[in-house]
Write an enzyme that holds these catalytic residues in place. Structure first.
Site, PDB file in Angstrom:
ATOM      1  N   ASN A  91     -65.562 129.621 -34.720  1.00  0.00           N
ATOM      2  CA  ASN A  91     -66.161 128.753 -35.728  1.00  0.00           C
ATOM      3  C   ASN A  91     -65.050 127.864 -36.300  1.00  0.00           C
ATOM      4  O   ASN A  91     -64.278 128.302 -37.141  1.00  0.00           O
ATOM      5  CB  ASN A  91     -66.817 129.608 -36.828  1.00  0.00           C
ATOM      6  CG  ASN A  91     -67.457 128.764 -37.920  1.00  0.00           C
ATOM      7  OD1 ASN A  91     -67.518 127.545 -37.807  1.00  0.00           O
ATOM      8  ND2 ASN A  91     -67.936 129.401 -38.964  1.00  0.00           N
ATOM      9  N   TRP A  92     -64.991 126.654 -35.795  1.00  0.00           N
ATOM     10  CA  TRP A  92     -63.962 125.693 -36.240  1.00  0.00           C
ATOM     11  C   TRP A  92     -64.450 124.982 -37.496  1.00  0.00           C
ATOM     12  O   TRP A  92     -64.885 123.827 -37.444  1.00  0.00           O
ATOM     13  CB  TRP A  92     -63.692 124.662 -35.136  1.00  0.00           C
ATOM     14  CG  TRP A  92     -62.722 125.118 -34.088  1.00  0.00           C
ATOM     15  CD1 TRP A  92     -62.233 126.376 -33.898  1.00  0.00           C
ATOM     16  CD2 TRP A  92     -62.109 124.302 -33.073  1.00  0.00           C
ATOM     17  NE1 TRP A  92     -61.373 126.398 -32.832  1.00  0.00           N
ATOM     18  CE2 TRP A  92     -61.272 125.129 -32.308  1.00  0.00           C
ATOM     19  CE3 TRP A  92     -62.200 122.949 -32.736  1.00  0.00           C
ATOM     20  CZ2 TRP A  92     -60.523 124.664 -31.236  1.00  0.00           C
ATOM     21  CZ3 TRP A  92     -61.458 122.478 -31.659  1.00  0.00           C
ATOM     22  CH2 TRP A  92     -60.626 123.324 -30.925  1.00  0.00           C
ATOM     23  N   LYS A  93     -64.339 125.689 -38.611  1.00  0.00           N
ATOM     24  CA  LYS A  93     -64.835 125.160 -39.888  1.00  0.00           C
ATOM     25  C   LYS A  93     -64.068 123.906 -40.314  1.00  0.00           C
ATOM     26  O   LYS A  93     -62.872 123.994 -40.607  1.00  0.00           O
ATOM     27  CB  LYS A  93     -64.626 126.204 -40.980  1.00  0.00           C
ATOM     28  CG  LYS A  93     -65.156 127.569 -40.655  1.00  0.00           C
ATOM     29  CD  LYS A  93     -64.790 128.546 -41.751  1.00  0.00           C
ATOM     30  CE  LYS A  93     -65.231 129.943 -41.367  1.00  0.00           C
ATOM     31  NZ  LYS A  93     -64.935 130.925 -42.414  1.00  0.00           N
TER      32      LYS A  93
ATOM     33  N   HIS B 122     -74.726 130.777 -42.696  1.00  0.00           N
ATOM     34  CA  HIS B 122     -73.333 131.128 -43.010  1.00  0.00           C
ATOM     35  C   HIS B 122     -73.163 131.214 -44.529  1.00  0.00           C
ATOM     36  O   HIS B 122     -73.721 130.391 -45.260  1.00  0.00           O
ATOM     37  CB  HIS B 122     -72.372 130.085 -42.420  1.00  0.00           C
ATOM     38  CG  HIS B 122     -70.962 130.599 -42.384  1.00  0.00           C
ATOM     39  ND1 HIS B 122     -70.187 130.679 -43.504  1.00  0.00           N
ATOM     40  CD2 HIS B 122     -70.211 131.100 -41.359  1.00  0.00           C
ATOM     41  CE1 HIS B 122     -68.999 131.202 -43.181  1.00  0.00           C
ATOM     42  NE2 HIS B 122     -68.995 131.463 -41.878  1.00  0.00           N
TER      43      HIS B 122
ATOM     44  N   GLU C  30     -70.877 130.384 -46.409  1.00  0.00           N
ATOM     45  CA  GLU C  30     -70.332 129.177 -47.044  1.00  0.00           C
ATOM     46  C   GLU C  30     -71.440 128.174 -47.338  1.00  0.00           C
ATOM     47  O   GLU C  30     -71.362 127.392 -48.281  1.00  0.00           O
ATOM     48  CB  GLU C  30     -69.222 128.574 -46.156  1.00  0.00           C
ATOM     49  CG  GLU C  30     -67.944 129.404 -46.266  1.00  0.00           C
ATOM     50  CD  GLU C  30     -67.064 129.373 -45.041  1.00  0.00           C
ATOM     51  OE1 GLU C  30     -67.238 128.506 -44.178  1.00  0.00           O
ATOM     52  OE2 GLU C  30     -66.174 130.259 -44.947  1.00  0.00           O
TER      53      GLU C  30
ATOM     54  N   GLU D 179     -71.267 139.175 -41.470  1.00  0.00           N
ATOM     55  CA  GLU D 179     -70.041 138.661 -42.074  1.00  0.00           C
ATOM     56  C   GLU D 179     -70.039 138.994 -43.566  1.00  0.00           C
ATOM     57  O   GLU D 179     -70.618 138.239 -44.369  1.00  0.00           O
ATOM     58  CB  GLU D 179     -69.958 137.131 -41.915  1.00  0.00           C
ATOM     59  CG  GLU D 179     -69.914 136.653 -40.493  1.00  0.00           C
ATOM     60  CD  GLU D 179     -69.173 135.329 -40.347  1.00  0.00           C
ATOM     61  OE1 GLU D 179     -68.293 135.253 -39.494  1.00  0.00           O
ATOM     62  OE2 GLU D 179     -69.458 134.372 -41.110  1.00  0.00           O
TER      63      GLU D 179
ATOM     64  N   GLY E 278     -61.937 135.003 -44.514  1.00  0.00           N
ATOM     65  CA  GLY E 278     -60.733 134.272 -44.920  1.00  0.00           C
ATOM     66  C   GLY E 278     -59.808 135.033 -45.856  1.00  0.00           C
ATOM     67  O   GLY E 278     -58.887 134.455 -46.428  1.00  0.00           O
TER      68      GLY E 278
ATOM     69  N   SER F  94     -62.138 137.567 -41.000  1.00  0.00           N
ATOM     70  CA  SER F  94     -60.703 137.859 -40.855  1.00  0.00           C
ATOM     71  C   SER F  94     -60.323 138.567 -39.553  1.00  0.00           C
ATOM     72  O   SER F  94     -59.353 139.317 -39.518  1.00  0.00           O
ATOM     73  CB  SER F  94     -60.205 138.697 -42.038  1.00  0.00           C
ATOM     74  OG  SER F  94     -60.292 137.960 -43.229  1.00  0.00           O
TER      75      SER F  94
ATOM     76  N   GLY G 226     -63.145 132.710 -37.372  1.00  0.00           N
ATOM     77  CA  GLY G 226     -62.842 131.454 -38.040  1.00  0.00           C
ATOM     78  C   GLY G 226     -61.395 131.059 -37.809  1.00  0.00           C
ATOM     79  O   GLY G 226     -61.010 130.582 -36.734  1.00  0.00           O
ATOM     80  N   GLY G 227     -60.559 131.297 -38.801  1.00  0.00           N
ATOM     81  CA  GLY G 227     -59.155 130.877 -38.800  1.00  0.00           C
ATOM     82  C   GLY G 227     -58.427 131.119 -37.485  1.00  0.00           C
ATOM     83  O   GLY G 227     -57.813 130.189 -36.931  1.00  0.00           O
TER      84      GLY G 227
END
Ligand code: 13P
Length: 241
Positions: free
Chosen positions: A6-8, A94, A96, A163, A169, A202, A223-224
């Site tokens: 997931n390239w946020k 999601h 977010e 999640e 994160g 994470s 993600g990250g």
């Protein structure tokens, strides 16, 4: 096993060069039965799909509008438009986006609209830290699943991503016991065949060693760590070693 990046709000045309490493890795590891999906920002769906054309890496989007047709929704795109530029999946629900006001009812409409457009859905669920502390995790998961998937009889297009909001994160992952309980609770919500259930929050090349031992997990939403091809590949490698 699914590995979904997931390239946020991350990446530009130049970033796509880093994918070459992943493509090479995939070619060298054809035997392994894992599925790679990249969910970049909408700006990169088309160029990424082109770049991945001769691979079996698939592309998804990160959200979509619930309306099936064009309309006066400045800044939005619907699932049909995403499919048109190469998306096969869309992440919906999601946390977010929930934090920005998306509720279960809206997410349900988005899921229905995405199914109609022919996309597969990565449906995110998970509790906040407060809900966890108040021992409401199962109640929250049940509500999100029941409402989010309301009147959707055919669940074959759904993948669930658990999640926990507090692990996104933050570098913190749930205790193995808690994670097992939540994943099996999610699976128990389905009388017939359960959709695949992934874990997200994470995930990195260190904690994957612990996470991969939870046999009920069908993959990871990352993600990250997915923004760096080397880190992403490391996670996959360590899952199988
Ligand atoms: P991080 O891996 O950066 O914690 O993000 C997880 C996530 O929200 C993926 O959708």
């Amino acid at each position: 096993m699914y590995f979904i990046a997931n390239w946020k709000m991350f990446g530009d045309l130049k970033t796509l060069n880093s994918l070459d490493k992943v493509i090479k890795f995939l070619k060298a590891n054809k035997k392994n039965k894992f599925k790679l999906i990249y969910c970049p920002p909408n700006t990169l769906i088309r160029p990424l799909s082109k770049r991945l054309k001769n691979t079996n890496i698939e592309v998804g989007a990160q959200n979509s509008h619930e309306n099936e047709n064009s309309g006066p929704y400045t800044g939005h795109v619907n699932s049909k438009m995403l499919k048109n530029v190469g998306a096969k999946y869309v992440i919906l629900g999601h946390s977010e986006n929930r934090q920005e006001g998306e509720n279960d009812k809206l997410i349900n409409l988005k899921i229905k609209s995405a199914i109609k457009a022919g996309l597969k859905i990565i449906f995110c669920v998970g509790e906040t830290l407060k809900e966890k502390r108040n021992r409401k995790t199962n109640q929250v998961l049940a509500r999100q699943i029941n409402n989010g998937l309301k009147l959707i009889n055919n669940k074959s297009k759904i993948i669930i991503a658990y999640e926990p909001v507090w692990s996104i994160g933050t570098g913190v992952i749930p205790k193995s016991e808690d994670l097992k309980k939540s994943i099996s609770f999610i699976k128990s919500k389905f009388r017939k065949k359960s959709p695949k259930v992934l874990y997200g929050g994470s995930v990195n090349a260190n904690n994957i060693i612990e996470l991969k031992n939870i046999s009920m997990i069908d993959g990871f939403l990352i993600g990250g760590a997915s923004q760096d091809s080397k880190k992403f590949i490391d996670i996959i490698k360590k899952t199988y070693n």
